[in-house]
Every structure is written in structure tokens, then in C-alpha cells.
Design an enzyme around this catalytic site. Structure first.
Site, short mmCIF file in Angstrom:
data_model
loop_
_atom_site.label_atom_id
_atom_site.label_comp_id
_atom_site.label_asym_id
_atom_site.label_seq_id
_atom_site.Cartn_x
_atom_site.Cartn_y
_atom_site.Cartn_z
N LYS A 174 4.36 -9.86 2.55
CA LYS A 174 4.22 -8.55 3.19
C LYS A 174 5.61 -8.08 3.58
O LYS A 174 6.30 -8.72 4.37
CB LYS A 174 3.32 -8.65 4.42
CG LYS A 174 3.17 -7.32 5.12
CD LYS A 174 2.19 -7.40 6.27
CE LYS A 174 2.07 -6.04 6.95
NZ LYS A 174 1.12 -6.09 8.08
N LYS B 275 2.01 -6.93 -0.61
CA LYS B 275 1.88 -5.64 0.06
C LYS B 275 3.25 -5.08 0.39
O LYS B 275 4.05 -5.81 0.96
CB LYS B 275 1.07 -5.87 1.34
CG LYS B 275 0.90 -4.65 2.20
CD LYS B 275 0.21 -5.03 3.47
CE LYS B 275 0.12 -3.80 4.33
NZ LYS B 275 -0.43 -4.08 5.63
N SER C 158 -0.98 2.84 2.76
CA SER C 158 -1.18 4.23 3.17
C SER C 158 -0.14 5.18 2.57
O SER C 158 -0.48 6.28 2.15
CB SER C 158 -1.16 4.32 4.69
OG SER C 158 0.02 3.76 5.23
C1 PBG Z 1 -0.68 -4.52 10.66
C2 PBG Z 1 -1.00 -3.89 9.36
C3 PBG Z 1 -0.28 -2.83 8.78
C4 PBG Z 1 -0.96 -2.47 7.62
C5 PBG Z 1 -2.06 -3.32 7.48
N1 PBG Z 1 -2.06 -4.21 8.57
C6 PBG Z 1 0.91 -2.11 9.30
C7 PBG Z 1 2.10 -2.84 9.64
O1 PBG Z 1 2.32 -4.01 9.30
O2 PBG Z 1 2.91 -2.24 10.35
C8 PBG Z 1 -0.53 -1.35 6.72
C9 PBG Z 1 -1.55 -0.79 5.80
C10 PBG Z 1 -1.18 0.50 5.20
O3 PBG Z 1 -0.08 1.06 5.36
O4 PBG Z 1 -2.06 1.04 4.49
N2 PBG Z 1 -0.90 -5.84 10.84
#
Ligand code: PBG
Length: 326
Positions: free
Chosen positions: A196, A249, A275
Site C-alpha cells: 500500500k 494499492k 478513489s
Molecule cells: C485507510 C484506507 C484508505 C483507503 C482505504 N483504506 C486511505 C488511506 O490510507 O489514507 C483508500 C481507498 C481509496 O482511496 O479509494 N486505512
């Protein structure tokens, strides 16, 4: 021209193209991320056109519609009320909290649907970080992992099929596996957010949940977008610690990482079309600059082609509908 090899022969008709197609998309590949909140109202999300923060009733309805189109799984993202956000994020393991109630409602209405939960503290943490924050602003690893175990157990008690740690703390997969097994939740799976990245593509999501960090950024725990070998290290750790599925991700800008983990690991690979990726397509389509449906299908096909078995996507329902129609 004297050309014995003419690749265009394999593209000469729709029927032949169908026969030689290397990558197929099916509703069964999709996981549908859903947002929800307390109360009976659903709220449109400005930064993510077409997405809604659902009430629990509306969440069940939306999940049911996706399931009827062949989408097997949902992943849940709660908007926690501000007054429940604390520095110790204790609301994350409240058995009467918003997430466990949503899990129970979903499993009751749609017992066949796979319910995946996000394990991370950002919706509950007054600091907006995925982990606990010390007085001097550090994100505490080992202390966080203990709280994540309580959170995962709470989700398991409510009936979650898969827990998905998105926090990027070290050692959390092993700790979650131990905790789940100790409480006889051997059948609850772990889908680990293995690679991630600290990505600006999460912007609209943080807006949707008001979960942006109050101070600092997530670079001490999420990965540097410059790094690929490090993703292979994370994958080997998650595998050794007992993850059932690995995730990359974001997806679209990280197709090389998907391909690399596909090579490096026999485990199923998921990829999260986040997103910002969704919003870029929506925004360009809203002015007529791109054909939304075609770009949606092409982006999802490319993620599959790179090696993802499963795709978390806000397009899950729309793409499943499109695939049904042919
Ligand atoms: C937080 C989390 C995030 C997303 C999924 N889980 C945001 C982040 O890590 O700040 C992002 C998903 C997306 O942008 O669609 N644990």
C-alpha cells in the site's frame, strides 16, 4: 508484401477476437467498496460522483443489487461520528458499533455475500492516522497492532468473512492470525494490504470519510511510490505470516507491482482501483472528454491483465451490469 506472419488474422472478426482473448473480466472478479454512516439518511459524496455514504438499510440494499449482478463481495468503510473519535481509537472494537451492526445486517440479508472489513484505525482515530500516535507525533507500531487485533476480533464476532488490514504496521498479519486462531476464528481469512503506497490518489476517499491525517502524512508506514523491490519483501513477509490474499494499492499506476507480486507469490492477488483513479475517469467523462464506460472496462481489464485475480473498485456494480448486458 510477402508476409507469412500476419498478426491481424487473429483480429479479423469479433468471433476470432473472442477466441484469442487472453484476459477476461467477470463480475466474480469484483469487490465493491461501500461507505456508510450512522442514522437513516444516505448522503451523496461530492468528491466521488455516483458514490453514497449509506445508512445501514441502504448499504444492505446496494450490496444486494451488486450481489444480484454477480458481485461476490463487499468491503466496508464507515464514517464514524466525530464524538466517537479518540486518541486511543477505542470505538474500533465496540461490538455495538457501526461496523459490527452493518456486518450483522449484511450477513442476515445476504448470507452468501462475502463481507470484508477494513482493519486500520483512521476512521476512529482523532489524529486521522491508521495507527496510534505518540505524544511526539510518531505512529506507534506494536501498540497499534494490539488494537488492530481487538478490531479484527470484533469484526469476526459480528460475522466478517475476511479482514483486510490496510494499516501497514509491521507484523500485523501474524498478530491477527494468532488472535483470530486463539478465539477459534480459524476460518476468518486475512486479505493483506501488502503493498500500500503513500499515494495522493486516496484524496477523494479521505474527503468521503473525513479521515485525512490531522498532522503529517502517512509516509512512515505506507510505501514510497518509488519502490518495487520493497513490495516483494512485504509480500514475502505477509505470506510467511499467514496472509490468505495479497493486495496492491493503488492499481492503475502500479500495474508493474501487481505483475511482480503475481510472479513472486502463489497467493491470490487483489488490486484496489482507488478513489482518485475512479474520480479521474468520472471527471473526464463528465465533460465528455472520455467515454466513461469504455475507459472503465479498459482500466479494469488492464488491472486483470497485470495479474490481479480480484479488483476492489467503485465501478463494481456498473461494470458487472455492463458485463451482464454484453
Ligand atoms: C485507510 C484506507 C484508505 C483507503 C482505504 N483504506 C486511505 C488511506 O490510507 O489514507 C483508500 C481507498 C481509496 O482511496 O479509494 N486505512
Amino acid at each position: 508484401m510477402d508476409l507469412p506472419i500476419r498478426p491481424r488474422r487473429n483480429r479479423k472478426s469479433a468471433a476470432i477476437r473472442e477466441m484469442v482473448k487472453e484476459t477476461r473480466l467477470a463480475p466474480g472478479n469484483f469487490i465493491y467498496p461501500l461507505f456508510f454512516q450512522e442514522g437513516s439518511e444516505s448522503t451523496a459524496i461530492d468528491a466521488m460522483p455516483g458514490c453514497v455514504r449509506h445508512s445501514i438499510d441502504s448499504l444492505v440494499q446496494e450490496a444486494g443489487e451488486a450481489h444480484a449482478l454477480g458481485v461476490p463481495a463487499v468491503v466496508l468503510f464507515p464514517r464514524i461520528a466525530d464524538e466517537l473519535k479518540t486518541r486511543d481509537a477505542r470505538e474500533c472494537s465496540n461490538d455495538d458499533g457501526l461496523v459490527p451492526r452493518a456486518i450483522r445486517a449484511l450477513k442476515k440479508a445476504l448470507p452468501e455475500m462475502v463481507v470484508i472489513t477494513d482493519v486500520a484505525l483512521d476512521p476512529y482515530n482523532a489524529d486521522g492516522h491508521d495507527g496510534l500516535v505518540s505524544e511526539d507525533g510518531r505512529i506507534l507500531n506494536d501498540e497499534t497492532v494490539e488494537v488492530l487485533c481487538q478490531q479484527a476480533l470484533c469484526h469476526a464476532r459480528a460475522g466478517a468473512d475476511i479482514v483486510a488490514p490496510s494499516d501497514m504496521m509491521d507484523g500485523r498479519v501474524a498478530a491477527l492470525r494468532d488472535a483470530l486462531d486463539a478465539w477459534n476464528f480459524e476460518d476468518v481469512s486475512i486479505m493483506s494490504y501488502t503493498a500500500k503506497y503513500a499515494s495522493a490518489y486516496y484524496g477523494p476517499f479521505r474527503g468521503a470519510l473525513d479521515s485525512a491525517p490531522r498532522a503529517g502524512d502517512k509516509k512512515t508506514y505506507q510505501m514510497d511510490p518509488s519502490n518495487a523491490r520493497e513490495a516483494v519483501l512485504e509480500a514475502s513477509l505477509d505470506e510467511a505470516e499467514g496472509a490468505d490474499m495479497l493486495m496492491v494499492k493503488p492499481a492503475g499506476a502500479y500495474l508493474d507491482i501487481i505483475a511482480e507480486l503475481r510472479e513472486a507469490s502463489p497467493l491470490p492477488i487483489a488490486a484496489y482501483q482507488v478513489s482518485g483513479e475512479y474520480l479521474m475517469i468520472k471527471a473526464a467523462a463528465s465533460t465528455g472528454w472520455l467515454d466513461e464506460e469504455k475507459v472503465m472496462m479498459e482500466s479494469l481489464t488492464s488491472i486483470r491483465r497485470a495479474g490481479a485475480d480480484m479488483i476492489l473498485t467503485y465501478f463494481a456494480k456498473a461494470a458487472a451490469k455492463k458485463l451482464r448486458q454484453g
